[in-house]
Design an enzyme around this catalytic site. Structure first.
Site, PDB file in Angstrom:
ATOM      1  CE  LYS A 182     -10.856   6.626   5.416  1.00  0.00           C
ATOM      2  NZ  LYS A 182      -9.861   5.669   5.774  1.00  0.00           N
ATOM      3  CG  ASN A 183      -7.368   6.049   8.359  1.00  0.00           C
ATOM      4  OD1 ASN A 183      -8.507   5.837   7.911  1.00  0.00           O
ATOM      5  ND2 ASN A 183      -6.277   5.884   7.635  1.00  0.00           N
TER       6      ASN A 183
ATOM      7  CB  CYS B 169     -10.136   0.712   0.013  1.00  0.00           C
ATOM      8  SG  CYS B 169     -10.738   2.388  -0.062  1.00  0.00           S
TER       9      CYS B 169
ATOM     10  NE  ARG C  89      -7.388  -3.048   4.046  1.00  0.00           N
ATOM     11  CZ  ARG C  89      -7.959  -1.842   4.197  1.00  0.00           C
ATOM     12  NH1 ARG C  89      -8.867  -1.434   3.351  1.00  0.00           N
ATOM     13  NH2 ARG C  89      -7.616  -1.058   5.197  1.00  0.00           N
TER      14      ARG C  89
ATOM     15  CB  ILE D 190      -9.368  -9.039  10.695  1.00  0.00           C
ATOM     16  CG1 ILE D 190     -10.442 -10.114  10.507  1.00  0.00           C
ATOM     17  CG2 ILE D 190      -9.676  -7.830   9.845  1.00  0.00           C
ATOM     18  CD1 ILE D 190     -11.793  -9.698  11.123  1.00  0.00           C
ATOM     19  CG  ASP D 191      -4.109 -12.897  10.658  1.00  0.00           C
ATOM     20  OD1 ASP D 191      -4.293 -11.890   9.930  1.00  0.00           O
ATOM     21  OD2 ASP D 191      -2.974 -13.315  10.945  1.00  0.00           O
TER      22      ASP D 191
ATOM     23  CG  ASP E  99      -3.233   5.295   3.815  1.00  0.00           C
ATOM     24  OD1 ASP E  99      -3.351   4.172   3.311  1.00  0.00           O
ATOM     25  OD2 ASP E  99      -3.565   5.554   4.974  1.00  0.00           O
TER      26      ASP E  99
ATOM     27  NE  ARG F  51     -15.014   4.194   2.524  1.00  0.00           N
ATOM     28  CZ  ARG F  51     -13.920   3.445   2.514  1.00  0.00           C
ATOM     29  NH1 ARG F  51     -13.594   2.761   1.464  1.00  0.00           N
ATOM     30  NH2 ARG F  51     -13.159   3.356   3.594  1.00  0.00           N
TER      31      ARG F  51
HETATM   32  N1  EPU Z   1      -2.411  -7.449   8.635  1.00  0.00           N
HETATM   33  C1  EPU Z   1      -2.412  -8.797   8.843  1.00  0.00           C
HETATM   34  N2  EPU Z   1      -3.314  -9.303   9.757  1.00  0.00           N
HETATM   35  C2  EPU Z   1      -4.167  -8.516  10.433  1.00  0.00           C
HETATM   36  C3  EPU Z   1      -4.151  -7.111  10.211  1.00  0.00           C
HETATM   37  C4  EPU Z   1      -3.257  -6.608   9.293  1.00  0.00           C
HETATM   38  O1  EPU Z   1      -1.649  -9.551   8.253  1.00  0.00           O
HETATM   39  O2  EPU Z   1      -4.944  -9.037  11.247  1.00  0.00           O
HETATM   40  C5  EPU Z   1      -1.445  -6.879   7.677  1.00  0.00           C
HETATM   41  C6  EPU Z   1      -2.129  -6.203   6.482  1.00  0.00           C
HETATM   42  O3  EPU Z   1      -2.450  -7.129   5.482  1.00  0.00           O
HETATM   43  C7  EPU Z   1      -1.091  -5.205   6.070  1.00  0.00           C
HETATM   44  C8  EPU Z   1      -0.447  -4.794   7.384  1.00  0.00           C
HETATM   45  O4  EPU Z   1      -0.770  -5.810   8.319  1.00  0.00           O
HETATM   46  O5  EPU Z   1      -0.132  -5.804   5.268  1.00  0.00           O
HETATM   47  C9  EPU Z   1      -0.881  -3.466   7.948  1.00  0.00           C
HETATM   48  O6  EPU Z   1      -2.297  -3.396   7.993  1.00  0.00           O
HETATM   49  P1  EPU Z   1      -3.053  -2.573   9.122  1.00  0.00           P
HETATM   50  O7  EPU Z   1      -3.818  -3.520   9.960  1.00  0.00           O
HETATM   51  O8  EPU Z   1      -2.091  -1.658   9.782  1.00  0.00           O
HETATM   52  O9  EPU Z   1      -4.095  -1.769   8.253  1.00  0.00           O
HETATM   53  P2  EPU Z   1      -5.549  -1.338   8.673  1.00  0.00           P
HETATM   54  O10 EPU Z   1      -5.604  -1.065  10.117  1.00  0.00           O
HETATM   55  O11 EPU Z   1      -6.543  -2.282   8.097  1.00  0.00           O
HETATM   56  C10 EPU Z   1      -5.124   1.205   8.402  1.00  0.00           C
HETATM   57  C11 EPU Z   1      -5.763   2.330   7.640  1.00  0.00           C
HETATM   58  C12 EPU Z   1      -5.407   2.205   6.170  1.00  0.00           C
HETATM   59  C13 EPU Z   1      -3.895   2.210   6.019  1.00  0.00           C
HETATM   60  C14 EPU Z   1      -3.281   1.085   6.868  1.00  0.00           C
HETATM   61  C15 EPU Z   1      -1.766   1.073   6.849  1.00  0.00           C
HETATM   62  C16 EPU Z   1      -7.792   2.714   8.884  1.00  0.00           C
HETATM   63  C17 EPU Z   1      -9.263   2.623   8.951  1.00  0.00           C
HETATM   64  N3  EPU Z   1      -7.212   2.246   7.794  1.00  0.00           N
HETATM   65  O12 EPU Z   1      -5.690   0.010   7.876  1.00  0.00           O
HETATM   66  O13 EPU Z   1      -5.947   3.369   5.552  1.00  0.00           O
HETATM   67  O14 EPU Z   1      -3.560   2.009   4.672  1.00  0.00           O
HETATM   68  O15 EPU Z   1      -3.717   1.239   8.240  1.00  0.00           O
HETATM   69  O16 EPU Z   1      -1.277   2.282   7.334  1.00  0.00           O
HETATM   70  O17 EPU Z   1      -7.155   3.229   9.789  1.00  0.00           O
HETATM   71  C18 EPU Z   1      -6.785   4.666   3.803  1.00  0.00           C
HETATM   72  O18 EPU Z   1      -6.961   5.567   4.630  1.00  0.00           O
HETATM   73  O19 EPU Z   1      -6.889   4.826   2.561  1.00  0.00           O
HETATM   74  C19 EPU Z   1      -6.450   3.333   4.291  1.00  0.00           C
HETATM   75  C20 EPU Z   1      -6.588   2.242   3.557  1.00  0.00           C
END
Ligand code: EPU
Length: 420
Positions: free
Chosen positions: A23-24, A118, A123, A125-126, A306, A398
C-alpha cells in the site's frame, strides 16, 4: 446505516495467504507515474480504497487510468493538465501529498488542499515543504490550500531533521527534473522508497542511493513510460504473521520479502513463536505459552510503528508485561482503548503502552479509529470469545486488500452486516 465487520472468535486459522502489493509503495508510485510523458504499467496494485481515491485525483488531472485487471493498471498522463487539487479525495488519504512533489517536479507549480489520512497525533509536513523551498519553490497556504511554485527548480543539499518517508519520496519526485544535483541527507531507508526510486529510474531518472541515508538525484530533461511490479506489502505480511501467531494452527504467509520483516520476526522468535522462514514465505505454527517482550518503534530497519498496533492484540495473550515505546507517533495508542473494551489490560502513558498478559478477550462493539487499529481489532476478534463487531471499517478498507476474503479462506468466521 453503516457497514460493520463481525467476527466470531475461537476458530483456528489454517492454510496459505498470499500478500498483496505494498500500500505505502502504491500510494507513492501512482502520483510518481504522472512524471512520465507516456503510459506507465503497474502490476501488483492492491485492491484498496486509497487507490480509488488516487484514481479520482488522476482523473481530475485528465490522466487516464485503465484497469487491465484487478491488480494491473495503466496510468497514461499523455493528455494531462495541471489543475488545483481541491476534490474531497485529497482529504481521504495522507499520500495525496505526493502530488505536491510530482506536480511541482513536472510543472513547477501545484495547488492543493491539505492532505488527510489516519489521525495518529500530529503529522506535520514541514520537512516536505522545506525540501521544496531548498529546490527554489515558494509556498503559500491560503484558505486551506497550498500553493507551491518555482520559476526554476535547482538541485540542492537537503538535510532532513527527521528521516521522514513522505518527505524523502516527495523531495525525490520534485528533484527529478531540477537543474543539477540534489542530495538528500538523513533520508529515510524504507523499502517503499527503493520501490519509488526504481520506478523513477526505469522512467529515465538518475536516482542513486535509495535504501541508504544519502540519496542523490541528478536532474534529467524527460521521463518515459515503463513497466513496474510493486513490492509485497511488508505491513500486510506482518499483520498476517501476527494473526497466525495469535490464531492459527498452521499458516503460510507467501509472496513476501522476509528481510523486510526482520525486526518483527526476531521479536516473535523472542516471544517463542514457531516460525519457518523460507525465500519468499513464512510459516507459523501454533505455540502455547508465549513470552512478553519489549518493543521500541523506529524508522526502518527498526520495528515498524505500523505493526505495534496489530502486535498489541497478540501481547494480550503473552505471559508477563510487554512495553511498547512509540517513538514515531507518540499518540498512536487509540487501539488500546478499544482492546480494553474486549478485556485487555493495557496501561497507556506518554509515548508508551504496557500490556499485562495473558487476559481473556471477549467480543464487543469496537471502533477502528485508524487503519492499523482496525487490524489490531480483527486479530483480537479472532481470539475473543463471542462475536466482535467492528465499526468504521472504511479505515480497514483503505489499506488491506480483501481482508475478509483472505481470512475466510483461512477458516475464519467473518462477515459484513449493515447496521443502523
Ligand atoms: N515528520 C515531521 N515533519 C515532516 C514529516 C514527518 O516532523 O514533514 C515526523 C512525523 O511526525 C513522524 C516522523 O517524522 O514523527 C516520521 O513520519 P513519516 O514522514 O516517515 O511518515 P509518513 O510518510 O507520513 C509513512 C506511512 C505511515 C507510516 C510512517 C512511518 C505512507 C503513506 N504512510 O507516513 O503508514 O506509519 O511512514 O513509517 O507511506 C500506515 O500505513 O498505517 C501508515 C500510517
Amino acid at each position: 446505516m453503516e457497514q460493520v465487520i463481525k467476527i466470531e472468535g475461537g476458530h483456528l486459522l489454517n492454510g496459505e495467504v498470499r500478500i498483496s502489493g505494498s500500500k505505502n509503495a502504491t500510494v507513492a508510485l501512482i502520483p510518481a507515474a504522472i512524471l512520465a510523458t507516456g503510459p506507465i504499467t503497474i502490476v501488483g496494485v492492491p485492491n484498496i480504497s486509497d487507490v480509488e481515491s488516487l484514481s479520482v485525483l488522476l482523473n481530475e488531472l485528465n490522466v487516464d487510468v485503465i484497469h487491465k485487471s484487478q491488480d494491473h493498471i495503466i496510468i497514461d498522463p499523455t493528455n494531462m493538465v495541471n489543475k488545483p487539487l481541491e476534490n474531497r479525495a485529497v482529504t481521504k488519504l495522507r499520500a495525496s501529498y505526493y502530488f505536491m512533489g510530482a506536480l511541482l517536479g513536472k510543472y513547477g507549480e501545484v495547488k492543493m488542499k491539505m492532505p488527510g489520512g489516519c489521525y495518529l497525533g500530529p503529522r506535520p509536513i514541514d520537512l516536505h515543504l522545506k525540501g521544496f523551498e531548498a529546490l527554489g519553490a515558494t509556498i503559500d497556504y491560503v484558505e486551506g490550500s497550498y500553493h507551491i511554485k518555482a520559476e526554476k527548480l535547482v538541485g540542492a543539499k537537503i538535510f532532513l531533521d527527521v528521516s521522514s518517508v513522505g518527505a524523502t519520496i516527495n523531495i525525490m519526485m520534485a528533484a527529478v527534473h531540477a537543474e543539477g544535483r540534489t542530495i538528500i541527507e538523513n533520508a529515510a531507508k524504507e523499502p517503499e522508497i527503493i520501490d519509488v526510486a526504481t520506478l523513477l529510474n526505469k522512467m529515465g531518472a538518475q536516482v542513486r542511493g535509495a535504501g541508504t541515508n544519502v540519496i542523490t538525484i541528478d536532474g534529467v530533461e524527460k521521463l518515459d513510460g515503463c513497466f513496474h511490479e510493486i513490492i509485497p506489502d511488508r505491513i500486510e505480511a506482518g499483520t498476517f504473521i501476527i494473526m497466525a501467531a495469535a490464531a492459527a494452527e498452521k499458516m503460510k504467509i507467501s509472496n513476501i520479502i522476509p528481510q523486510h520483516l526482520d525486526s518483527l520476526l526476531s521479536k516473535l522468535q523472542e516471544m517463542g513463536v514457531k516460525l519457518d522462514v523460507d525465500v519468499d514465505s513464512v510459516t507459523v505454527e501454533r505455540t502455547e505459552n508465549l513470552k512478553a517482550v519489549d518493543i521500541k518503534t523506529l524508522p526502518y530497519p527498526g520495528f515498524a510503528t505500523d505493526l505495534q498496533q496489530p502486535l498489541t492484540a497478540l501481547l494480550t495473550q503473552t505471559t508477563g508485561d510487554s512495553t511498547i515505546k512509540e517513538t514515531i507517533y507518540p499518540e498512536r495508542f487509540k487501539h488500546c482503548t478499544e482492546l480494553q473494551r474486549m478485556g485487555a489490560n493495557i496501561e497507556v502513558g506518554q509515548g508508551l503502552s504496557v500490556t499485562h498478559g495473558p487476559t481473556k478477550l471477549y467480543g464487543d462493539s469496537v471502533t477502528a479509529t485508524d487503519l492499523r487499529c482496525g487490524a489490531s481489532l480483527v486479530i483480537a476478534g479472532l481470539i475473543a470469545e463471542g462475536v466482535t463487531e467492528i465499526h468504521d471499517v472504511n479505515h480497514i478498507d483503505r489499506g488491506y486488500d480483501d481482508l475478509d476474503g483472505k481470512l475466510k479462506s483461512l477458516g475464519a468466521t467473518i462477515w459484513r452486516e449493515t447496521v443502523e
